[in-house]
Each structure stands twice: as structure tokens, then as C-alpha cells.
Design an enzyme around this catalytic site. Structure first.
Site, PDB file in Angstrom:
ATOM      1  CG  ASN A  44       3.267  -0.221   2.817  1.00 25.13           C
ATOM      2  OD1 ASN A  44       4.286   0.368   2.489  1.00 25.13           O
ATOM      3  ND2 ASN A  44       2.885  -1.320   2.205  1.00 25.13           N
ATOM      4  N   GLY A  45       2.396  -3.123   4.630  1.00 23.39           N
ATOM      5  CA  GLY A  45       3.310  -4.212   4.981  1.00 23.39           C
ATOM      6  C   GLY A  45       2.561  -5.446   5.428  1.00 23.39           C
ATOM      7  CB  CYS A  58      -0.845   0.039   1.270  1.00 21.71           C
ATOM      8  SG  CYS A  58      -1.672  -1.485   1.620  1.00 21.71           S
ATOM      9  N   GLY A  99      -1.082   1.214  -5.102  1.00 24.70           N
ATOM     10  CA  GLY A  99      -2.332   0.499  -4.884  1.00 24.70           C
ATOM     11  C   GLY A  99      -3.483   1.185  -5.572  1.00 24.70           C
ATOM     12  CE1 TYR A 119       6.750  -3.787 -11.683  1.00 29.15           C
ATOM     13  CE2 TYR A 119       5.816  -3.687  -9.499  1.00 29.15           C
ATOM     14  CZ  TYR A 119       5.648  -3.769 -10.853  1.00 29.15           C
ATOM     15  OH  TYR A 119       4.392  -3.824 -11.399  1.00 29.15           O
TER      16      TYR A 119
END
Ligand code: SF4
Length: 470
Positions: free
Chosen positions: A114-115, A12, A38, A257
Site C-alpha cells: 500500500n502506497g 490499498c 479499494g 477521508y
């Protein structure tokens, strides 16, 4: 624990701002700059008139907030947090959209995360066995339940959240909001990025600095691994640590990426590092071709580096349609393959009769690479040599990136020679692990996680430990 582990991976983007009277509007703009992290859902929790107000929905930032009345953005306000998320297969529903908001004693506590927690499955089962009712299947809910269980009546929720963070393992960067202020915190390994900036007297937090550029904020520093920052409504900041890292483990795949090339992540300029990956690749795996050609967008910067280092001309032979999302984050393989077709179109004139060095940032299952090579050959390419600006993916990620299982990873099942045959290229080479790590300059190579390339997991996932002990 494994049989009930239906948790999803939450990859996210998060954003937070304190001490600004346009907090909601700036959060919305910040989320636009994080949209690449996201595209399934978005949400903002705003602190207004002494209370927290939440709005979230499915879709892009532009869709989710379009229908909100203009007045929502204009109420008196000082703080806001926001979230964009992508979903793994089967988890695309509003119940998993963030931020989450719960009542804790007399407080509202809103959390954006996030994670992925590497002990999340164990904690989830433990909570359920002890009566917790969980709505969705994100780790964010686990954090909130743990905070609720350690909350002492009458105290601010900070200590409860801090104590929850002490009991979890794995990857988490969070922003949280309650009536007493805002929090930004990062796991002790620093897996996921979280930067802090200033906008006048306001303090800002975001997954990537591209969000700061969007609103005119200035990057100050990263939130440190294990750090817990409380930002009050008036912009004052208190920093403390809830844990100290045994080692750092920044996700190298962010640099390869995920992060935007115009962001600064883990102290590195993503654009520079990606070019360095390409330069190193040219050094390690030279090839005699007419042209260096990226698979857009991911391969562009490494291809520039490869072309610069090798002296071979760079050309764009594949056009990207920018009105379709990232194929990597499509929820299933069918959607990914058809999205690739819609997303990338060859330019025949640039391809016909050429010997091509094609640059990709990763080859995961191999299906999309095979399609691309087929397209180039159909357009009359004389030779296609594939160069990948990262090492072969051999292991899944337990810290939030939705790689497939080990069995589905092509490099886990086949040798490089065999993969070259399968995707029908004239030659194939990957950047070595050592080569990749030599390209980061501002953080020591040992401070990176590269488990998906090496199998060397910085935090052993509970799933693996339990399986081994059986
Ligand atoms: Fe990043 Fe790979 Fe580590 Fe996951 S396993 S955190 S994708 S480097």
C-alpha cells in the site's frame, strides 16, 4: 525520467496473519473490513502444505472469492496475506492485482503493498534499462525486482527484501509471505498506516484496526516507521529496523477521508478526530443557519462536531445509497459525477425552506460539490453555506492518493471567494491547516504529512527534483 513514468497510484488495504489454522478465512474477513480502501481487485496468498498458493481477481472481496471451491479454505494452513486495491485511470486490470508472487531461488515470495514510491519512476526506468521485464505498472513489482537483484543464493528472502526497502523512497506499508514466514514493514516516514494485533497465539497485521474488530483480534501497536517484523509460522516475532526516519509523515488525509471512522489510525480514533475537525471548523467559521447537514458519509462526523460546538441542530438531508462504491475512487470524472447522482439523493422535506450549513470533508475539483449544491437549491433550500473539514487542496499527492494534477485542483486555480461563486454557495470556508493539525492528540502535529494542503513535501518526489534541475 518523466516521459516514461506511467506508474499508477496504489491506494490499498493490506492484511496478514501468522500462526492460525484458519488463516485464509480470517484474511478474507479482514479484507471485507478493508474494502473501503479499494474495490477494483482483491487477492489472498496462503501458505499451505509447505508452499504458497495465490488466488486473486477483479472485483469486490465477495466476488473474487465466491467461486473458490470450499476445499481451498480448508487445507492445512498457518499463514496468509491479502490485499484490496483501487485503481487509477487505465490501470484496472488483473496484471496489477495483488498480492504479487515471484520465485526467488528456491523460495516463493508474495508481496502486498500500500502506497507509492516517490522515486519509483526513476527506479522503474533504471530496471528497464538493465533488462528487467515488467508486467504491470505498480510500484510493487519494482520492490520485487530490487529484492531479486540483491538476493544471495541459499539465503532466506528477508535480507533481499530489506535491502530493496533501503533503496526506495516514499510511502509503503507492506506484508509479504514466503515459506520461511511473513513480513510486515513500513516506510521510515510512516505515511500509510499498518497496525499489529493478536488473536490468541496468532499475530495479525492490517492497514486499519477495523479489520481486527472483524475477526476478534486485539490491537497491540502500530508497526513503527522503518520497522521490519518477521512473524514465523509458529507465531514468534523478530523486530528490526531497515531505516530510521529523518521525520515522521503520517498522511493526515487518512484521518480526514480515507480510514474508516471505527478504525484507530496513527494512534488516533478516527471518529474522534473527525468530530474534532468539525468542532474546530465551527469555531473558525461560524454561520447563522437553521441546520447543519453532512454530505454522507465523509462529512457526517465533522458535521456532528460542528453541530455540537455551534448548538445548531444536525439533520440528514441527503440519503446515501450504500450499494455503490466511493465516488472519489472511481477511475474517471464521468464515472465520478454519475456515481454521485446514483449515490446521493436529497430528502426534500429536510431541505425545503432551510438555511443550511453543508459539511464536506474535501472539495477537490469542485464538480461534485457544484452538483450537490444545485440539488439542494432545486429542493428549495433558502441558503447553502459550505464548510469543509480540511484545508483547500492545492497540490497533488506523490505518496499514493489519487488526487488530480495541480492544474485540475480548484483551490489551486481560484480564491475561496471565487470557488464560492463557481459552486454557487452563499458562503464557503475551509478548516485552517493549523486548526486541522491541532485536532490530532496522540501524535505531534509535526509528525503529519499535509503536502496536498501546504505543498510542503516530506520526501521530495524525484519527478519534481528532476524537473527543477532542468
Ligand atoms: Fe496524505 Fe496529502 Fe500527504 Fe498524500 S500529500 S500523503 S494525501 S497528506
Amino acid at each position: 525520467m518523466a516521459e516514461n513514468d506511467n506508474r499508477i497510484k496504489d491506494y490499498c488495504g493490506i492484511f496478514g496473519i501468522a500462526n492460525h489454522k484458519k488463516a485464509a478465512e480470517l484474511t478474507r474477513l479482514g479484507l471485507y473490513a478493508l474494502q473501503h480502501r479499494g474495490q477494483e481487485s482483491a487477492g489472498i496468498c496462503l501458505f499451505t502444505n509447505g508452499q504458497c498458493e495465490l488466488h486473486k481477481g477483479m472485483g469486490l472481496v465477495s466476488d473474487v472469492f465466491r467461486k473458490l471451491p470450499k476445499e481451498w479454505w480448508k487445507v492445512p494452513q498457518s499463514m496468509a496475506i491479502g490485499h484490496v486495491r483501487y485503481s487509477t485511470s487505465g490501470s484496472s486490470s488483473l496484471v496489477n492485482a495483488q498480492p504479487f508472487m515471484v520465485e526467488l531461488d528456491t523460495w516463493h515470495l508474495s508481496l502486498a503493498h500500500n502506497g507509492n514510491l516517490s522515486n519509483g519512476g526513476v527506479l522503474r526506468n533504471h530496471l528497464k534499462q538493465n533488462g528487467a521485464i515488467l508486467q504491470g505498472n505498480t510500484d510493487t513489482e519494482i520492490l520485487l525486482h530490487l529484492a531479486a537483484r540483491s538476493h544471495q543464493m541459499g539465503t532466506e528472502p528477508w535480507d533481499s527484501l530489506k535491502s530493496a526497502l533501503k533503496n526506495v523512497e516514499g510511502a509503503f506499508s507492506i506484508v509479504a509471505l514466503c515459506e520461511a514466514g511473513m513480513i510486515a514493514a513500513r516506510d521510515p516516514y510512516g505515511f500509510r498506516p499498518l497496525a499489529m494485533g493478536k488473536l490468541g497465539d496468532a499475530v495479525v497485521f492490517a492497514s486499519e484496526t477495523s479489520a481486527f474488530d472483524m475477526i476478534g483480534a486485539v490491537y497491540e501497536r502500530d508497526v513503527e516507521p522503518g520497522e521490519f517484523i518477521i512473524a514465523r509460522e509458529n507465531g514468534t516475532i523478530e523486530s528490526s529496523y531497515f531505516d530510521f526516519a529523518r521525520r515522521k509523515a503520517h498522511c493526515i488525509f487518512e484521518l480526514i477521508y480515507f480510514a474508516r471512522p471505527d478504525s484507530r489510525v496513527f494512534g488516533e480514533h478516527v471518529y474522534h478526530v473527525r468530530k474534532e475537525f468539525g468542532r474546530k471548523l465551527a469555531e473558525e467559521a461560524p454561520v447563522d443557519v437553521d441546520v447543519v447537514m453532512p454530505v454522507p458519509d465523509g462529512g457526517i462526523y465533522a458535521a456532528l462536531g460542528y453541530a455540537e460546538a455551534s448548538g445548531i441542530p444536525f439533520d440528514m438531508g441527503i440519503m446515501r445509497n450504500h450499494y455503490i462504491g466511493r465516488t472519489f475512487i472511481q477511475p474517471n470524472q464521468e464515472a465520478r459525477v454519475s456515481a454521485v447522482k446514483v449515490k446521493l439523493n436529497p430528502i426534500n422535506e429536510a431541505i425545503q425552506g432551510k438555511k443550511i450549513c453543508l459539511i464536506e470533508d474535501s472539495v477537490v475539483r469542485g464538480n461534485t460539490s457544484r452538483e450537490r449544491v444545485k440539488t439542494l437549491l432545486n429542493c428549495g433550500a433558502k441558503e447553502v453555506h459550505l464548510r469543509v473539514s480540511g484545508p483547500p487542496h492545492i497540490s497533488p499527492c506523490y505518496y499514493g492518493i489519487d488526487f488530480p494534477s495541480k492544474e485540475e485542483l480548484i483551490a489551486n486555480n481560484y480564491s475561496i471567494k471565487e470557488i464560492a461563486k463557481l459552486i454557487k454557495v452563499d458562503s464557503l470556508a475551509y478548516l485552517s491547516l493549523e486548526g486541522m493539525l491541532s485536532c490530532v492528540k496522540n501524535t505531534l502535529p509535526k509528525d503529519y504529512c499535509h503536502a496536498c494542503y501546504s505543498g510542503d513535501y516530506p520526501v521530495k518526489p524525484a519527478l519534481i527534483c528532476e524537473r527543477k534541475s532542468k
